[in-house]
Design an enzyme around this catalytic site. Structure first.
Site, PDB file in Angstrom:
ATOM      1  N   GLY A   3       0.391  -7.607   3.147  1.00 58.98           N
ATOM      2  CA  GLY A   3       0.735  -6.192   3.173  1.00 58.98           C
ATOM      3  C   GLY A   3       2.097  -5.862   2.606  1.00 58.98           C
ATOM      4  O   GLY A   3       2.283  -4.788   2.036  1.00 58.98           O
ATOM      5  N   HIS A  24      -7.535  13.591  -8.186  1.00 62.19           N
ATOM      6  CA  HIS A  24      -7.665  13.468  -9.636  1.00 62.19           C
ATOM      7  C   HIS A  24      -6.322  13.224 -10.325  1.00 62.19           C
ATOM      8  O   HIS A  24      -5.282  13.728  -9.911  1.00 62.19           O
ATOM      9  CB  HIS A  24      -8.313  14.728 -10.225  1.00 62.19           C
ATOM     10  N   HIS A  48       1.457  -0.132  -1.851  1.00 60.33           N
ATOM     11  CA  HIS A  48       0.661  -0.154  -0.617  1.00 60.33           C
ATOM     12  C   HIS A  48       0.638   1.253  -0.052  1.00 60.33           C
ATOM     13  O   HIS A  48       1.683   1.818   0.288  1.00 60.33           O
ATOM     14  CB  HIS A  48       1.286  -1.125   0.393  1.00 60.33           C
TER      15      HIS A  48
END
Length: 203
Positions: A63, A127, A136
């Protein structure tokens, strides 16, 4: 090729293992010096072995963005993507390799993501967003349209970035923050609206 190795053995690696198995891929090993035994029938083999099943593909399931980047630099296997079957992804979006697109993620048309990124549980990418390498984005975060996120940035759980904003490289956006202005490189921003509280240099 349906055989995959995972670099990493901690909590995030468990989510990625679950994701890969849901895809129907065969995870053949996890590499992490801190773990032994097996996880859900997959052997945890300690330190990374570049000679292990060289035909397998890899995911670096760590992570921490800076650590993930370092581990990618020493991993010799070619990469694949982890994409959970519950993700809703426009065919008009694009991404690189080594990415983790986890449970319930939505990616809209013309969004682009680089390499070795994490889109965690329930992330929404609208979009024309551009997400650079080693980003992350934590669970429940919303990137509205045309948002740009620089390399290595972490965006905390439940944050919202309004349309058209830019978040710089190796920045940190706190959980629940609402980004209404651009965030510079290395900045740490928290709150609603997000305000910069300090700068770091961790790349």
């Amino acid at each position: 090729m349906n055989k995959v190795i995972i670099q990493g053995g901690g909590e995030h690696a468990r989510v990625v293992l679950d994701c890969l198995q849901a895809q129907g891929l065969q995870v053949v090993a996890l590499f992490d010096p801190k773990y032994t035994g097996d996880l859900w029938g997959v052997p945890q083999r300690g330190a990374y072995d570049p000679a292990f099943m060289p035909e397998a593909r890899a995911i670096v399931a760590i992570g921490n963005n800076a650590v993930r980047k370092r581990v990618v630099s020493i991993t010799q296997h070619e990469y694949t993507n982890a994409v959970h079957p519950s993700a809703i992804i426009s065919s008009r979006s694009s991404w690189g390799t080594g990415n983790m697109i986890l449970h319930g993620v939505i990616i809209q048309a013309q969004a682009h993501m680089g390499n070795h990124c994490i889109l965690n549980t329930g992330v929404r990418v609208d979009h024309d967003c551009i997400i650079s390498d080693y980003v992350h984005i934590a669970p429940g975060t919303v990137l509205c349209g045309t948002v740009t996120v620089g390399e290595g940035t972490f965006i905390g759980a439940g944050a919202v970035v309004i349309p058209g904003r830019k978040v710089g490289a190796w920045a940190t956006v706190g959980a629940g923050a609402v980004v209404t202005r651009d965030i510079p490189d290395y900045a740490v921003a928290v709150g609603n609206p997000a305000r910069i509280i300090k700068y770091t240099n961790i790349s």
